[in-house]
Design a protein around this motif. Structure first.
Motif, PDB file in Angstrom:
ATOM      1  N   ASP A  38      -9.453   2.518  -0.088  1.00  0.00           N
ATOM      2  CA  ASP A  38      -9.310   3.622   0.859  1.00  0.00           C
ATOM      3  C   ASP A  38      -8.584   3.167   2.121  1.00  0.00           C
ATOM      4  O   ASP A  38      -7.712   3.869   2.650  1.00  0.00           O
ATOM      5  CB  ASP A  38     -10.697   4.173   1.198  1.00  0.00           C
ATOM      6  CG  ASP A  38     -10.621   5.430   2.049  1.00  0.00           C
ATOM      7  OD1 ASP A  38      -9.844   6.354   1.691  1.00  0.00           O
ATOM      8  OD2 ASP A  38     -11.308   5.491   3.079  1.00  0.00           O
ATOM      9  N   ASP A  39      -8.951   1.963   2.602  1.00  0.00           N
ATOM     10  CA  ASP A  39      -8.255   1.413   3.767  1.00  0.00           C
ATOM     11  C   ASP A  39      -6.791   1.130   3.452  1.00  0.00           C
ATOM     12  O   ASP A  39      -5.899   1.379   4.281  1.00  0.00           O
ATOM     13  CB  ASP A  39      -8.946   0.124   4.229  1.00  0.00           C
ATOM     14  CG  ASP A  39     -10.362   0.371   4.727  1.00  0.00           C
ATOM     15  OD1 ASP A  39     -10.644   1.513   5.141  1.00  0.00           O
ATOM     16  OD2 ASP A  39     -11.182  -0.576   4.700  1.00  0.00           O
ATOM     17  N   VAL A  40      -6.534   0.615   2.236  1.00  0.00           N
ATOM     18  CA  VAL A  40      -5.148   0.342   1.847  1.00  0.00           C
ATOM     19  C   VAL A  40      -4.352   1.639   1.760  1.00  0.00           C
ATOM     20  O   VAL A  40      -3.173   1.697   2.175  1.00  0.00           O
ATOM     21  CB  VAL A  40      -5.113  -0.418   0.503  1.00  0.00           C
ATOM     22  CG1 VAL A  40      -3.685  -0.538  -0.016  1.00  0.00           C
ATOM     23  CG2 VAL A  40      -5.712  -1.806   0.662  1.00  0.00           C
ATOM     24  N   LEU A  41      -4.978   2.706   1.236  1.00  0.00           N
ATOM     25  CA  LEU A  41      -4.279   4.000   1.178  1.00  0.00           C
ATOM     26  C   LEU A  41      -3.949   4.523   2.572  1.00  0.00           C
ATOM     27  O   LEU A  41      -2.861   5.069   2.808  1.00  0.00           O
ATOM     28  CB  LEU A  41      -5.154   5.012   0.424  1.00  0.00           C
ATOM     29  CG  LEU A  41      -5.125   4.933  -1.109  1.00  0.00           C
ATOM     30  CD1 LEU A  41      -6.130   5.911  -1.699  1.00  0.00           C
ATOM     31  CD2 LEU A  41      -3.734   5.245  -1.629  1.00  0.00           C
ATOM     32  N   ASN A  42      -4.888   4.351   3.500  1.00  0.00           N
ATOM     33  CA  ASN A  42      -4.602   4.761   4.879  1.00  0.00           C
ATOM     34  C   ASN A  42      -3.451   3.956   5.462  1.00  0.00           C
ATOM     35  O   ASN A  42      -2.564   4.500   6.141  1.00  0.00           O
ATOM     36  CB  ASN A  42      -5.856   4.591   5.744  1.00  0.00           C
ATOM     37  CG  ASN A  42      -6.968   5.548   5.352  1.00  0.00           C
ATOM     38  OD1 ASN A  42      -6.699   6.635   4.830  1.00  0.00           O
ATOM     39  ND2 ASN A  42      -8.205   5.168   5.584  1.00  0.00           N
ATOM     40  N   ASP A  43      -3.456   2.634   5.186  1.00  0.00           N
ATOM     41  CA  ASP A  43      -2.350   1.804   5.669  1.00  0.00           C
ATOM     42  C   ASP A  43      -1.035   2.201   5.004  1.00  0.00           C
ATOM     43  O   ASP A  43       0.026   2.206   5.651  1.00  0.00           O
ATOM     44  CB  ASP A  43      -2.648   0.331   5.390  1.00  0.00           C
ATOM     45  CG  ASP A  43      -3.812  -0.183   6.215  1.00  0.00           C
ATOM     46  OD1 ASP A  43      -4.130   0.458   7.243  1.00  0.00           O
ATOM     47  OD2 ASP A  43      -4.404  -1.226   5.841  1.00  0.00           O
ATOM     48  N   LEU A  44      -1.096   2.526   3.701  1.00  0.00           N
ATOM     49  CA  LEU A  44       0.117   2.960   3.014  1.00  0.00           C
ATOM     50  C   LEU A  44       0.674   4.245   3.620  1.00  0.00           C
ATOM     51  O   LEU A  44       1.886   4.387   3.826  1.00  0.00           O
ATOM     52  CB  LEU A  44      -0.180   3.175   1.522  1.00  0.00           C
ATOM     53  CG  LEU A  44      -0.261   1.931   0.628  1.00  0.00           C
ATOM     54  CD1 LEU A  44      -0.748   2.314  -0.753  1.00  0.00           C
ATOM     55  CD2 LEU A  44       1.112   1.273   0.534  1.00  0.00           C
TER      56      LEU A  44
END
Length: 423
Positions: A395-401
Motif C-alpha cells: 500500500d505504501d509502495v502504491l502511494n509512492d508510485l
C-alpha cells in the motif's frame, strides 16, 4: 528406565540417606523425569517424575555446603550438592520446567490410543487453510516484486528528469551569472524536496504491523556459557526477536534481517546468533518448556537460517511417551474411573446408552491433537501477520508510485514548456 534423552545435565553429588554418604554422578533432566546416575556404578541412584515434585529449594548441608533439595510426594527429600557450574543455574532450569508442568498437567498424559474423528477433521481443516494462506502469500510476494520493479523504473525516470533539469537550467541561466542556477531557487527547491520526503516517511510509518507480537514464552536465557542461565522471556514479533528479563525489561533485540543463525539443540533449547566482522558475535541461548510453540513460528520466519544439531536428531528419535508409561496408565485408569462414576439416567434406550458410553470414554480431541492444532494455529497467525505487513508495504509502495508518477508527469510537462521557450 525411561528412554527420554536428557534436556540438560550437570555433574554433582547425591546424598544416599540409607548409607549416610555422598555419591558423585550426573544429574539430568528429561521431558518428564529427573534422574541422578552414579559415575562409578553407572546405575540410577534416584529418578522421579516432574509431576511428583512438591517443592524445590536451595539449602545448606551442615550449615556449610550449598545444596539443592527436591521434595517429592510422600515427603521424600532428595539432596544434590557440588553442582556445576553452580546450584543457581540448576535451580532456575528445574524450577522453570517444573512450573510449566504444573501449569499444563495434561502434557505428560497422552490419553487413550484412539483417533477421534473431530480432532482429525479439525487438523485437516486447519492444514487446508494454511495451504491456501501460503498460496496467497506467494501471490502477494510476486505482486510485491512487480511493484518494486515499477518503483525502480520510476526512480530511473526521476534521475533522468533530474539530469534534464540541470541541463535546462544551464541553458536558461543568464550569461552574467557564473555559478549556474540562481541560489534562491536552489534553496526553495531543496526545502520543497525535504518536506516531500518527510511526508512520505511519516505516511509509511503509520499503521505498520512489524511490531505485532506472534508468540511470547517464558524461558531460561543466557548470553555467555551455561554458568549464566537466568529466567526471562522470548518475544517473537513479525520483524524481530526480543529478549526480556523477569521484569519485562528489554535485554536485547534481534532484527529479523540481522539474525544469521537459529541453531536448534533440542525441542526445548535453541541458540540465536548475529555475526559481526571485527568484533564478537551476539549470541543468546534459550531453554524453555514452551519452545515447541515458538519453533512452529521460527521455522517459517527463518526457514533458511534454522539449523538442527545431532542432539535434536536424538530427541526426534526418542518417543515423547512410552506405551508402558506408568503415569499414562494411571491417567487412563483415572479416566475409566471417572467414566464409571458418572451418573447415567436410569431409563435410557440400548442404542442411546452405547452412544453415551462411547461419548464419555472417547474424548473429542486428544492432548496430542490439541497441541498440534495449537502449533498450526500459531503458524496461521504468523502467516496472517506477514501477509498483513506485506499488504501494508505494498500500500505504501502504491502511494509512492502514484505520487512519483504524478511528479514525473508534472516534470515532463514543465520541461517540455521550458524547451519550447528555449526554441
Amino acid at each position: 528406565m525411561s528412554r527420554d534423552a536428557p534436556i540438560h545435565s550437570w555433574p554433582g553429588s547425591y546424598y544416599i540417606n540409607t548409607e549416610k554418604r555422598w555419591e558423585t554422578g550426573t544429574l539430568s533432566l528429561t521431558r518428564t523425569m529427573v534422574r541422578f546416575v552414579s559415575n562409578q556404578s553407572k546405575e540410577s541412584l534416584t529418578s522421579f517424575r516432574l509431576s511428583r515434585i512438591m517443592d524445590i529449594k536451595m539449602e545448606s548441608s551442615s550449615f556449610i555446603f550449598s545444596t539443592l533439595t527436591v521434595l517429592e510426594e510422600g515427603n521424600v527429600k532428595h539432596w544434590f550438592g557440588s553442582l556445576k557450574p553452580n546450584r543457581v543455574v540448576v535451580y532456575n532450569v528445574l524450577e522453570h520446567f517444573w512450573r510449566e508442568r504444573l501449569l499444563s498437567p495434561g502434557s505428560e498424559a497422552r490419553g487413550a490410543e484412539c483417533k477421534p474423528s473431530k480432532g482429525s477433521e479439525l487438523i485437516s481443516l486447519v492444514a487446508g487453510a494454511q495451504r491456501r494462506l501460503e498460496d496467497s502469500g506467494k501471490v502477494l510476494s510476486h505482486q510485491g516484486e512487480q511493484f518494486d520493479n515499477a518503483m525502480q523504473g520510476l526512480e530511473k525516470i526521476g534521475s533522468d528528469l533530474g539530469v534534464a533539469d540541470k541541463l535546462l537550467s544551464e541553458l536558461e541561466s543568464p550569461p552574467w551569472w557564473p555559478f549556474g542556477k540562481l541560489p534562491w531557487k536552489t534553496q526553495q527547491e531543496a526545502k520543497v524536496e525535504d518536506a516531500a520526503r518527510a511526508a512520505s516517511r511519516s505516511a509509511a510509518g503509520k499503521g505498520s504491523g512489524k511490531n505485532k507480537v506472534i508468540a511470547s514464552i517464558p524461558a531460561i536465557v543466557t548470553k555467555g556459557g551455561d554458568s549464566d542461565l537466568k529466567p526471562g522471556c522470548l518475544l517473537v514479533l513479525v520483524s524481530s526477536l526480543e529478549v526480556l528479563d523477569t521484569n519485562c525489561q528489554l535485554i536485547h533485540r534481534f532484527e529479523r534481517n540481522d539474525i544469521d543463525e537459529v541453531r536448534v539443540h533440542s525441542p526445548y533449547e535453541i541458540t540465536v546468533r548475529q555475526r559481526f566482522i571485527g568484533k564478537p558475535d551476539i549470541c543468546y541461548r534459550f531453554l524453555s518448556a514452551k519452545m515447541p510453540e515458538a519453533m512452529s513460528v521460527l521455522e517459517i520466519q527463518y526457514r533458511k537460517k534454522v539449523e538442527f544439531t545431532n542432539e535434536y536428531t536424538a530427541f526426534r528419535a526418542t518417543p515423547v511417551s512410552s506405551p508402558s508409561d506408568t503415569e499414562g496408565q494411571t491417567w487412563n485408569e483415572g479416566l475409566l474411573q471417572r467414566c464409571q462414576d458418572t451418573e447415567l439416567p436410569l431409563e435410557v434406550p440400548a442404542g442411546a446408552l452405547s452412544q453415551l458410553q462411547v461419548h464419555v470414554l472417547q474424548p473429542s480431541v486428544s492432548q496430542s491433537e490439541a497441541q498440534e492444532l495449537k502449533q498450526m494455529l500459531m503458524q496461521l497467525k504468523n502467516l496472517a501477520l506477514e501477509a498483513e505487513t506485506e499488504l501494508e508495504r505494498q500500500d505504501d509502495v502504491l502511494n509512492d508510485l502514484t505520487s512519483s508518477t504524478d511528479r514525473a508527469t508534472m516534470n515532463v510537462e514543465k520541461h517540455t514548456c521550458r524547451m519550447r521557450k528555449l526554441l
